[in-house]
Design a protein around this motif. Structure first.
Motif, PDB file in Angstrom:
ATOM      1  N   PHE A 140      49.358  41.333  42.322  1.00 52.91           N
ATOM      2  CA  PHE A 140      48.717  42.215  43.308  1.00 52.91           C
ATOM      3  C   PHE A 140      49.844  42.934  44.047  1.00 52.91           C
ATOM      4  O   PHE A 140      50.098  42.727  45.226  1.00 52.91           O
ATOM      5  CB  PHE A 140      47.841  41.399  44.262  1.00 52.91           C
ATOM      6  N   HIS A 141      50.516  43.801  43.298  1.00 53.16           N
ATOM      7  CA  HIS A 141      51.813  44.298  43.722  1.00 53.16           C
ATOM      8  C   HIS A 141      51.749  45.361  44.815  1.00 53.16           C
ATOM      9  O   HIS A 141      52.620  45.418  45.674  1.00 53.16           O
ATOM     10  CB  HIS A 141      52.573  44.830  42.509  1.00 53.16           C
ATOM     11  N   ASN A 143      49.146  47.018  39.146  1.00 55.95           N
ATOM     12  CA  ASN A 143      48.651  45.724  39.601  1.00 55.95           C
ATOM     13  C   ASN A 143      48.119  44.944  38.413  1.00 55.95           C
ATOM     14  O   ASN A 143      47.228  45.406  37.716  1.00 55.95           O
ATOM     15  CB  ASN A 143      47.543  45.933  40.636  1.00 55.95           C
ATOM     16  N   GLN A 193      55.882  46.876  36.690  1.00 57.29           N
ATOM     17  CA  GLN A 193      55.002  47.253  37.791  1.00 57.29           C
ATOM     18  C   GLN A 193      55.404  48.577  38.432  1.00 57.29           C
ATOM     19  O   GLN A 193      54.581  49.207  39.083  1.00 57.29           O
ATOM     20  CB  GLN A 193      54.974  46.147  38.842  1.00 57.29           C
ATOM     21  N   ASN A 234      48.858  35.493  37.658  1.00 60.92           N
ATOM     22  CA  ASN A 234      49.053  35.371  39.099  1.00 60.92           C
ATOM     23  C   ASN A 234      49.196  33.926  39.555  1.00 60.92           C
ATOM     24  O   ASN A 234      49.821  33.661  40.579  1.00 60.92           O
ATOM     25  CB  ASN A 234      47.932  36.089  39.850  1.00 60.92           C
ATOM     26  N   ASN A 248      50.614  35.265  42.905  1.00 60.94           N
ATOM     27  CA  ASN A 248      49.869  36.511  43.108  1.00 60.94           C
ATOM     28  C   ASN A 248      50.753  37.752  43.198  1.00 60.94           C
ATOM     29  O   ASN A 248      50.366  38.758  43.789  1.00 60.94           O
ATOM     30  CB  ASN A 248      48.956  36.417  44.341  1.00 60.94           C
ATOM     31  N   HIS A 251      43.609  42.988  48.339  1.00 57.95           N
ATOM     32  CA  HIS A 251      43.596  43.975  47.252  1.00 57.95           C
ATOM     33  C   HIS A 251      42.184  44.559  47.104  1.00 57.95           C
ATOM     34  O   HIS A 251      42.014  45.776  47.017  1.00 57.95           O
ATOM     35  CB  HIS A 251      44.055  43.306  45.955  1.00 57.95           C
ATOM     36  N   ARG A 252      41.189  43.681  47.102  1.00 54.16           N
ATOM     37  CA  ARG A 252      39.800  44.146  46.984  1.00 54.16           C
ATOM     38  C   ARG A 252      39.366  44.939  48.219  1.00 54.16           C
ATOM     39  O   ARG A 252      38.810  46.026  48.107  1.00 54.16           O
ATOM     40  CB  ARG A 252      38.859  42.952  46.802  1.00 54.16           C
ATOM     41  N   HIS A 304      51.259  43.676  48.050  1.00 54.66           N
ATOM     42  CA  HIS A 304      52.509  42.961  48.331  1.00 54.66           C
ATOM     43  C   HIS A 304      53.508  43.887  49.033  1.00 54.66           C
ATOM     44  O   HIS A 304      54.192  43.486  49.962  1.00 54.66           O
ATOM     45  CB  HIS A 304      53.086  42.415  47.018  1.00 54.66           C
ATOM     46  N   VAL A 317      46.074  41.937  37.552  1.00 54.40           N
ATOM     47  CA  VAL A 317      45.136  41.080  38.278  1.00 54.40           C
ATOM     48  C   VAL A 317      44.670  39.876  37.467  1.00 54.40           C
ATOM     49  O   VAL A 317      43.749  39.185  37.868  1.00 54.40           O
ATOM     50  CB  VAL A 317      43.924  41.900  38.797  1.00 54.40           C
ATOM     51  N   TYR A 327      46.524  37.921  49.002  1.00 52.55           N
ATOM     52  CA  TYR A 327      46.625  39.164  48.235  1.00 52.55           C
ATOM     53  C   TYR A 327      45.360  39.545  47.464  1.00 52.55           C
ATOM     54  O   TYR A 327      44.955  40.707  47.516  1.00 52.55           O
ATOM     55  CB  TYR A 327      47.821  39.122  47.285  1.00 52.55           C
ATOM     56  N   PRO A 328      44.709  38.632  46.738  1.00 49.55           N
ATOM     57  CA  PRO A 328      43.511  39.058  46.004  1.00 49.55           C
ATOM     58  C   PRO A 328      42.427  39.638  46.916  1.00 49.55           C
ATOM     59  O   PRO A 328      41.848  40.693  46.624  1.00 49.55           O
ATOM     60  CB  PRO A 328      43.028  37.774  45.315  1.00 49.55           C
TER      61      PRO A 328
END
Length: 128
Positions: free
Chosen positions: A81-82, A66, A49, A73, A78, A100-101, A85, A68, A96-97
């Protein structure tokens, strides 16, 4: 924080020591090997990562890859979703998801990332 670290260390030594004393063989197979495998897996993913990525000062959106993939995950809480994080470390991993979005992908400045697309990593040349 230092007191907490000492308390955790004492608890770990006492807990693991008691388990070893009760049954070394079972401790090895049921605690030591699974913990070692999990740590090695997490460290390996973390290397992928970050290796070859710009620093956060250079690019706040792309300093980590990341992954996904939902299956990965699920196993890593998860952790794929670095970027989010790192940017929001006190946030519960289940958020996180969505974050992230909403906070990263919505900017249009971030590579969306996927497990299949990201396993081919650039060679690290030593310069950033």
């Amino acid at each position: 924080p230092r007191t907490f670290s000492l308390e955790v260390t004492y608890w770990l030594v006492l807990h693991q020591g008691a388990l070893i004393w009760m049954d070394k063989g079972r401790w090895f197979w049921l605690f030591f090997l699974p913990q070692l495998a999990a740590k090695m897996g997490l460290i390996s993913i973390n290397l992928m990562q970050h290796d070859g990525c710009p620093t956060p000062q250079e690019d706040i959106y792309n300093f980590a890859r990341n992954f996904v993939d939902p299956k990965l995950n699920w196993f890593t809480c998860n952790n794929g979703f670095h970027t989010i994080h790192h940017l929001m470390p006190t946030t519960h991993w289940s958020e996180y998801p969505r974050l992230h979005r909403e906070k990263l992908l919505a900017t249009g400045k971030m590579h969306p990332g996927s497990l299949a697309a990201r396993l081919r990593l650039p060679r690290h040349t030593g310069d950033r």
